[in-house]
Design an enzyme around this catalytic site. Structure first.
Site, mmCIF file in Angstrom:
data_model
loop_
_atom_site.group_PDB
_atom_site.id
_atom_site.type_symbol
_atom_site.label_atom_id
_atom_site.label_comp_id
_atom_site.label_asym_id
_atom_site.label_seq_id
_atom_site.Cartn_x
_atom_site.Cartn_y
_atom_site.Cartn_z
ATOM 1 N N TYR A 142 0.822 -1.205 0.000
ATOM 2 C CA TYR A 142 0.000 0.000 0.000
ATOM 3 C C TYR A 142 0.861 1.262 0.000
ATOM 4 O O TYR A 142 0.426 2.309 -0.466
ATOM 5 C CB TYR A 142 -0.883 0.036 1.254
ATOM 6 C CG TYR A 142 -2.180 -0.705 1.142
ATOM 7 C CD1 TYR A 142 -2.200 -2.078 0.942
ATOM 8 C CD2 TYR A 142 -3.393 -0.033 1.256
ATOM 9 C CE1 TYR A 142 -3.394 -2.762 0.870
ATOM 10 C CE2 TYR A 142 -4.595 -0.708 1.183
ATOM 11 C CZ TYR A 142 -4.592 -2.069 0.990
ATOM 12 O OH TYR A 142 -5.774 -2.741 0.915
ATOM 13 N N LYS A 190 3.658 -15.321 3.186
ATOM 14 C CA LYS A 190 3.867 -16.087 1.952
ATOM 15 C C LYS A 190 5.386 -16.261 1.833
ATOM 16 O O LYS A 190 6.007 -15.858 0.837
ATOM 17 C CB LYS A 190 3.254 -15.311 0.769
ATOM 18 C CG LYS A 190 3.249 -16.049 -0.550
ATOM 19 C CD LYS A 190 2.223 -17.166 -0.639
ATOM 20 C CE LYS A 190 2.384 -17.934 -1.938
ATOM 21 N NZ LYS A 190 1.575 -19.173 -1.989
ATOM 22 N N ASP A 222 -2.356 -18.403 1.430
ATOM 23 C CA ASP A 222 -3.344 -19.151 0.633
ATOM 24 C C ASP A 222 -4.007 -20.227 1.486
ATOM 25 O O ASP A 222 -5.220 -20.427 1.440
ATOM 26 C CB ASP A 222 -2.710 -19.736 -0.648
ATOM 27 C CG ASP A 222 -1.349 -20.378 -0.435
ATOM 28 O OD1 ASP A 222 -0.806 -20.316 0.693
ATOM 29 O OD2 ASP A 222 -0.815 -20.963 -1.395
ATOM 30 N N ASP A 246 -6.121 -7.085 4.491
ATOM 31 C CA ASP A 246 -7.266 -6.471 3.822
ATOM 32 C C ASP A 246 -8.159 -7.547 3.224
ATOM 33 O O ASP A 246 -9.374 -7.573 3.415
ATOM 34 C CB ASP A 246 -6.767 -5.520 2.718
ATOM 35 C CG ASP A 246 -7.915 -4.908 1.936
ATOM 36 O OD1 ASP A 246 -8.852 -4.408 2.577
ATOM 37 O OD2 ASP A 246 -7.877 -4.953 0.692
ATOM 38 N N ASP A 250 -12.098 -9.258 4.768
ATOM 39 C CA ASP A 250 -13.359 -9.282 4.006
ATOM 40 C C ASP A 250 -13.860 -10.720 3.913
ATOM 41 O O ASP A 250 -15.049 -10.999 4.061
ATOM 42 C CB ASP A 250 -13.158 -8.732 2.581
ATOM 43 C CG ASP A 250 -13.545 -7.264 2.456
ATOM 44 O OD1 ASP A 250 -13.303 -6.508 3.426
ATOM 45 O OD2 ASP A 250 -14.077 -6.869 1.394
HETATM 46 C C1 IPM Z 1 -10.279 -1.387 4.246
HETATM 47 C C2 IPM Z 1 -10.590 -0.831 2.880
HETATM 48 C C3 IPM Z 1 -9.464 0.099 2.453
HETATM 49 C C4 IPM Z 1 -8.185 -0.688 2.385
HETATM 50 C C5 IPM Z 1 -9.714 0.835 1.119
HETATM 51 C C6 IPM Z 1 -10.993 1.629 1.146
HETATM 52 C C7 IPM Z 1 -8.559 1.713 0.741
HETATM 53 O O1 IPM Z 1 -10.779 -1.860 1.971
HETATM 54 O O2 IPM Z 1 -10.162 -0.590 5.212
HETATM 55 O O3 IPM Z 1 -10.169 -2.605 4.374
HETATM 56 O O4 IPM Z 1 -7.891 -1.338 1.369
HETATM 57 O O5 IPM Z 1 -7.443 -0.675 3.364
HETATM 58 MG MG MG Z 2 -10.731 -3.813 2.806
#
Ligand code: IPM
Ligand code: MG
Length: 355
Positions: A142, A190, A222, A246, A250
């Site tokens: 990032y 990884k 993975d 990240d 999710d």
């Molecule tokens: C998160 C989001 C952010 C990230 C985006 C919006 C930049 O997905 O906080 O997980 O990738 O960190």
């Molecule tokens: Mg995210």
């Protein structure tokens, strides 16, 4: 106690969900006799529209002067669909994380008994799953430079960089949390392919003996992605680098049944930020249908992590549980039952807290 917070609602559903979390925060302060002061600031696409900068200096100063930041979401489709945009809302979020030194993002993943049947996974797999993902937040791909395009535009590159110092501080933090929980730490990397991952693993192997009462487990990312679905109950605390964290969080949110349920705390050097893990859900913006619970639960984390006010955090969590038990929920978790509005869910929780 005096609580001085910054409120950054951001874009999309941000303002709607933050409004509910703010009402909950006010109510809890009244109930427990705290003095709340707050100021609102702009961030994300709305800040680009207003002043051309997704994290204006004024917003940064507001955050620096506050004891905690309550954050909504950022992002707008007009930028998502325009890869050539020079300024993007996400840059505001990243700059905020960097400038506030928020190197750790703590994402608790838990199940809610009322939502077990909302999870796409079998009840026996997810029931009782309870782990915490600690995502490194200010390093890795990032932020690594160089990042960009070749002159002819046909080659693009990102750089993944980690220093010993960055890896050590996040690992120590992860051990601290593992020590307060079930004493198991999974280091996700990884290392079979990536140099930064090999540094992570080497440092983790060096540090592990300092925490003899904690079991350290190493896992490739993975494999971790698979195990989160196959056997989520095997995790206690998981620590990983920025991009892996990240993606994995999710993924982990599906265990809960809805992305609209998971809160997070970003902590580090300066003011901590409390935000839901979901994005700005532009399709729902202004419709009063988004789930405010992740943001309300982020306010609970704010009381606990930023102010050490555990009873207050617990009161919020109980009120959230009660709302789900009463079926006062938004459409994403209504399960065929009546779907309530964002504002109705918030109002119900406020009323419950006032009882
Ligand atoms: C998160 C989001 C952010 C990230 C985006 C919006 C930049 O997905 O906080 O997980 O990738 O960190
Ligand atoms: Mg995210």
């Amino acid at each position: 106690m005096k609580l001085n917070i910054a409120v950054l609602a951001g874009d999309g559903i941000g303002p709607e969900i933050v409004a509910q979390a703010l009402e909950v925060t006010k109510t809890v302060c009244q109930k427990f006799g705290h003095e709340l002061t707050y100021k609102e600031g702009i961030v994300g696409a709305c800040a680009i529209d207003a002043v051309g900068n997704p994290y204006p200096q004024e917003t940064h100063e507001l955050c620096m002067q506050s004891d905690a930041v309550l954050f909504g979401a950022i992002g707008h489709p007009k930028f998502d669909n325009d890869p050539s945009a020079k300024v993007r809302p996400e840059q505001g979020l990243l700059k905020m994380r960097k400038d506030l030194g928020l190197y750790a993002n703590i994402r608790p993943v838990m199940t809610f008994p009322q939502l077990l049947d909302k999870s796409p996974l079998r009840r026996d797999l997810v029931e009782g799953a309870d782990f915490m993902c600690i995502r490194e937040l200010t390093g890795g791909m990032y932020f690594g430079r160089p990042q960009g395009r070749s002159e002819d535009g046909n080659t693009a590159y990102d750089t993944c960089v980690y220093t010993r110092e960055e890896v050590e501080r996040i690992l120590h933090l992860a051990y601290k949390y593992a020590g307060q929980r079930r004493k198991k730490l999974t280091v996700v990397d990884k290392a079979n392919v990536i140099a930064t991952s090999r540094l992570w693993r080497q440092i983790a192997q060096e540090i592990a003996p300092q925490y003899p009462d904690i079991e350290t487990e190493f896992m490739f990312v993975d494999n971790a992605a698979m195990r989160i679905i196959q056997w989520p109950k095997s995790f206690d605390v998981m620590v990983t680098e920025n991009l892996f964290g990240d993606i994995l969080t999710d993924e982990a949110s599906v265990i809960t049944g809805s992305l609209g349920m998971l809160p997070s705390a970003s902590v580090g050097i300066h003011t901590s930020v409390f935000e839901p893990i979901h994005g700005s859900y532009p399709q729902a913006a202004g419709k009063d249908i988004a789930n405010p619970l992740a943001t309300i639960l982020s306010a609970a984390l704010m009381f606990e992590y930023a102010f050490g006010l555990m009873e207050e955090g617990k009161a919020i969590r109980e009120a959230v549980t009660a709302s789900m038990e009463a079926g006062i929920v938004t459409e994403d978790i209504a399960n065929g039952g009546k779907a309530y509005k964002t504002s109705e869910v918030g109002a119900w929780i406020v009323k419950y807290l006032k009882k």
